[in-house]
Design a protein around this motif. Structure first.
Motif, PDB file in Angstrom:
ATOM      1  N   UNK A  81       0.829  -1.204   0.000  1.00 37.05           N
ATOM      2  CA  UNK A  81       0.000   0.000   0.000  1.00 37.05           C
ATOM      3  C   UNK A  81       0.863   1.252   0.000  1.00 37.05           C
ATOM      4  N   UNK A  82       0.572   2.143  -0.947  1.00 39.11           N
ATOM      5  CA  UNK A  82       1.313   3.391  -1.056  1.00 39.11           C
ATOM      6  C   UNK A  82       0.444   4.499  -0.461  1.00 39.11           C
ATOM      7  N   UNK A  83       0.883   5.060   0.664  1.00 36.83           N
ATOM      8  CA  UNK A  83       0.022   5.998   1.389  1.00 36.83           C
ATOM      9  C   UNK A  83      -0.231   7.283   0.618  1.00 36.83           C
ATOM     10  N   UNK A  84       0.704   7.674  -0.221  1.00 38.16           N
ATOM     11  CA  UNK A  84       0.541   8.916  -0.978  1.00 38.16           C
ATOM     12  C   UNK A  84      -0.545   8.787  -2.043  1.00 38.16           C
ATOM     13  N   UNK A  85      -0.429   7.710  -2.810  1.00 39.06           N
ATOM     14  CA  UNK A  85      -1.382   7.583  -3.913  1.00 39.06           C
ATOM     15  C   UNK A  85      -2.656   6.845  -3.513  1.00 39.06           C
ATOM     16  N   UNK A  86      -2.609   6.186  -2.379  1.00 34.52           N
ATOM     17  CA  UNK A  86      -3.795   5.478  -1.910  1.00 34.52           C
ATOM     18  C   UNK A  86      -4.042   4.151  -2.605  1.00 34.52           C
ATOM     19  N   UNK A  87      -3.081   3.666  -3.367  1.00 36.48           N
ATOM     20  CA  UNK A  87      -3.256   2.352  -4.007  1.00 36.48           C
ATOM     21  C   UNK A  87      -2.050   1.436  -3.720  1.00 36.48           C
ATOM     22  N   UNK A  88      -2.224   0.148  -4.056  1.00 32.40           N
ATOM     23  CA  UNK A  88      -1.134  -0.811  -3.865  1.00 32.40           C
ATOM     24  C   UNK A  88      -0.139  -0.691  -5.022  1.00 32.40           C
ATOM     25  N   UNK A  89       1.128  -0.670  -4.663  1.00 28.01           N
ATOM     26  CA  UNK A  89       2.162  -0.546  -5.695  1.00 28.01           C
ATOM     27  C   UNK A  89       3.276  -1.556  -5.482  1.00 28.01           C
ATOM     28  N   UNK A  90       3.884  -1.977  -6.562  1.00 29.92           N
ATOM     29  CA  UNK A  90       5.071  -2.840  -6.474  1.00 29.92           C
ATOM     30  C   UNK A  90       5.852  -2.661  -7.765  1.00 29.92           C
ATOM     31  N   UNK A  91       6.942  -1.909  -7.674  1.00 29.79           N
ATOM     32  CA  UNK A  91       7.715  -1.584  -8.869  1.00 29.79           C
ATOM     33  C   UNK A  91       8.808  -2.621  -9.115  1.00 29.79           C
ATOM     34  N   UNK A  92       9.263  -2.646 -10.356  1.00 27.54           N
ATOM     35  CA  UNK A  92      10.357  -3.554 -10.716  1.00 27.54           C
ATOM     36  C   UNK A  92      11.568  -3.350  -9.829  1.00 27.54           C
ATOM     37  N   UNK A  93      11.862  -2.098  -9.518  1.00 25.66           N
ATOM     38  CA  UNK A  93      13.048  -1.826  -8.715  1.00 25.66           C
ATOM     39  C   UNK A  93      12.903  -2.397  -7.304  1.00 25.66           C
TER      40      UNK A  93
END
Ligand code: ADP
Ligand code: MG
Length: 721
Positions: free
Chosen positions: A105-117
């Motif tokens: 969960x990304x608190x800034x954007x409000x959605x779940x994120x998982x980047x390649x890096x």
């Protein structure tokens, strides 16, 4: 204290039954928590999938944009299965696995994120993991890097990404880096040798199947034994009247409580894609074994680590504790982890499978003989790879097999090698059937029946694979498997060079004859390492000494061979570990050993002084009152007095020896050099005091009223139904 023991016994015996049912057909849930090839194929575009697959197959790097796609797919798959976090899962040199969970969960954007890096690299706050001084604490920079050759999986609510752990300057800080490099080395060396026979062979991969032994005890009983809790083994305890003499537990029916626990952890393991396939009782009471089907060595290693974790977690649900320690109970069978190992080509050939055609058999013999030679040449290094404080109780202790490395191959193959040794220099003319002349035209394809099994060999050929049996039950197999693959790689490379030289000498010479010539030389040179008899017997110890084989009994000294000239050379030549890395690792292994013995010594002292001695004195006082009472009545009290005297002797021994041991520890703690300190802990703390103190305590256990004894006894711990 004894009341705690009886309360725990009452709880242990009154557990409600837990019935475990399969969550369905195994085919329906096997691997459901794994982000494997099938899932990737479904979720990635064909083009990306192809790239990933190629990278995995060839052990190549995955570029950033591809990694982004994989991360996105893994994330949506994981979220759909209820995961909230992800972690880089790695295997530091502490011996277990480590993880640091981050939320998707990304608190800034409000959605779940998982980047390649985030998938590819992470910097765990890992300054507390041992680095042997490579990475000093104030510049605690090490990072974990994705290992795409082992699939991601969901554990609990966390997506686990298998990773390696390295310092910023590139040194290996974990168990996996050397394994992956050794696998690469053995691949390269094997391919070179295979190409002498078959140009279609371009890749050779090691396989591994680990048979894991373990003990199970009731959790409440476990908690009454501070030694089990703190040191993972009992430092005191008299053998039960019924030990394993009867062997009736072995292959007997599994107690229902354990059976339900087994089913439960197996279902969990299967969901994680761990192909567990067999289960049975082991030799000692309350000892069992589980074995998965063999897999690619990297995945098998991860799976073994994960399985031990799953077993511990599931045991808790059943109010049980699993013990992986190599010798949790004196006088009973130890706990090992047989490593079944083979090499398999891209053409689908198991190089250790004897074949029906004579020509193919030469390929088999090449790998077979080179492996024996490798064990012979690098026996001490192989010994080092299984050294641990726990395994010292299993190898080279009073009741255990000795720490001598030897190879068992069975009578049929011994005959084949003897024949080749004898006939290897016959003249082979044009038109001759070379294989027949050399006596290797027929090799029995099914090598072993059960009568030809030798269970006492540390390294045995079992029909189509070698089985390294001296590996400890609690060990991460990456250590011994790195070494095994490394030494075989080094040996095959040497073999290849020798054959080339032979062929170069004589332009017309038959390549096959050159191969045979070198193999024959190896058979002779490595003969000493072959042993078909009883590896547990005293005669073998004597015989091995005559043969000049090493028998290195303790960990601190066994570790030395990691730093021998010969070891450093092959680790370097094969690009597995640098000298700095080897030295750093030994530093950690010695530290680890010191810590373990220190803990055991403390537990021993505390238990003896605070639990055993007071109990013994209290009971002795009862006897004194009894003796006086008898005397007052003019009844013969000599027997009582004898017991009182005996007890005094043991109590005094314990008191004085514990004091001496503490003094010794103080002295030893001042030693600066880690190796010297480890040796001092081994010889002066453990060697001089452990057995003496234990002997006195175990004698008292037999004298003190059972009602008063504070420690749960072996018979209570071990005969759980
Ligand atoms: P045993 O107890 O008789 O030694 P098990 O059947 O318990 O045998 O275990 C044998 C192990 O060896 C299993 O994990 C099995 O998958 C593994 N194995 C079988 N063939 C190979 C092979 N070619 N390479 C590696 N491991 C193998
Ligand atoms: Mg076995």
């Amino acid at each position: 204290m004894a009341h705690l023991r009886f309360k725990a016994l009452e709880r242990a015996n009154g557990r409600p039954k837990i019935e475990v049912k399969a969550p369905g057909k195994i085919s329906e849930f096997y691997g459901e928590d794994v982000f494997g090839m099938k899932e990737m194929q479904q979720l990635l575009s064909p083009e990306i999938f192809k790239k990933v697959k190629k990278a995995i197959d060839e052990g190549k790097k995955i570029d950033e944009s591809t990694a982004d796609e994989v991360a996105a797919a893994a994330k949506s798959w994981a979220l759909s299965k209820g995961a909230t976090h992800y972690t880089h899962w790695f295997q530091p040199l502490t011996g277990s696995t480590a993880e640091k969970h981050d939320t998707f969960f990304d608190y800034l954007s409000g959605i779940e994120k998982f980047k390649g890096s985030q998938l590819v690299q992470q910097e765990p706050d890992a300054s507390s993991f041992p680095s042997g001084g490579i990475r000093s604490t104030f510049e605690a920079r090490g990072y974990t890097a994705w290992d795409p050759s082992s699939p991601m999986f969901i554990y609990g609510v966390t997506l686990c990404v298998p990773t390696i752990f390295v310092s910023y300057t590139g040194e290996a800080l974990d168990n996996k880096v050397p394994l992956l490099k050794a696998v690469e080395a053995v691949d390269e060396a094997s391919v070179k040798v295979c190409q002498l026979f078959d140009k279609k062979i371009t890749r050779v991969k090691p396989s591994l199947g680990c048979e894991q032994e373990y003990f199970v005890v009731d959790k409440d009983l476990y908690n009454t034994r501070p030694d089990l809790v703190l040191a993972n083994r009992t430092v005191f305890g008299h053998s039960p009247a019924r030990g394993q003499q009867l062997d009736d537990h072995y292959f007997g029916s599994i107690p229902p409580r354990i059976y339900n626990f087994m089913k439960d952890f197996e279902y969990e393991a299967l969901k994680l894609g761990i192909p567990v396939s067999t289960r049975h009782n082991e030799v000692a009471p309350s000892q069992f074994e589980v074995a998965p089907v063999f897999e690619d060595i990297n995945v098998a290693t991860d799976h073994n680590q994960l399985m031990m974790d799953v077993m511990s977690k599931v045991a808790d649900r059943h109010s049980l504790k699993v013990l992986f320690h190599e010798k949790p109970f004196a006088g009973l069978n130890g706990t090992g982890k047989h490593n079944n190992w083979s090499l398999i080509t891209n053409t689908g050939v198991n190089l250790f499978q004897p074949k029906s055609s004579a020509k193919e058999n030469l390929l088999f013999l090449t790998f077979f003989i080179n492996t024996i030679k490798a064990v012979y040449e690098y026996a001490d290094l192989l010994r080092a790879s299984i050294a641990s404080a726990g395994n010292d109780h299993r190898l080279g202790a009073n009741e255990a097999p000795p720490a001598i490395m030897s190879v068992f191959i069975g009578s049929q193959l011994s005959a084949v090698l003897d024949e080749l040794e004898k006939k290897g220099n016959v003249k082979v003319e044009k038109g001759d059937n070379m294989y027949m002349k050399l006596g290797i035209d027929k090799i029995p394809q099914i090598i072993l029946d059960n009568t030809d099994r030798n269970r006492t060999s540390p390294f045995a050929f079992t029909g189509n694979k070698f089985e390294f049996r001296a590996v400890g039950g609690a060990q991460n197999v990456a250590g011994p498997m790195s070494v095994l693959n490394l030494i075989v790689a080094a040996q095959l490379t040497a073999f290849h060079n020798e054959v080339k030289k032979e062929v170069g000498k004589d332009k017309d010479s038959d390549k096959r004859m050159a191969i045979v010539k070198v193999l024959r030389k190896y058979i002779k040179e490595s003969k000493k390492i072959r042993f078909e008899g009883d590896g547990y017997s005293d005669e073998w110890v004597e015989e091995a000494e005559k043969r000049g084989l090493s028998n290195i009994k303790d960990t601190p000294r066994a570790l030395d061979s990691y730093l021998s000239k010969q070891s450093k050379k092959i680790f370097g030549d094969m690009n597995v570990l640098t000298e700095t890395e080897l030295e750093a690792r030994n530093e950690i292994y010695w530290e680890n050993y010191i810590m373990k013995i220190q803990i055991e010594s403390r537990v021993m002292g505390d238990l003896a002084v605070n639990h055993i001695v007071p109990t013994a004195i209290a009971y002795q006082n009862k006897l004194i009152a009894n003796a006086n009472g008898l005397a007052g009545l003019k009844i013969d009290n000599t027997e009582v007095i004898k017991t009182i005297e005996k007890m005094s002797g043991y109590i005094n021994t314990i008191k004085s020896e514990v004091v001496n041991m503490i003094e010794e520890r103080k002295r030893v703690n001042q030693i600066e050099d880690t190796r010297d300190k480890a040796i001092a802990y081994c010889d002066d703390v453990k060697g001089k005091y452990f057995d003496k103190i234990r002997y006195a305590v175990d004698k008292l256990e037999l004298l003190v009223d059972d009602e008063d004894w504070p420690l749960t006894k072996y018979r209570e711990l071990l005969f759980l139904r």
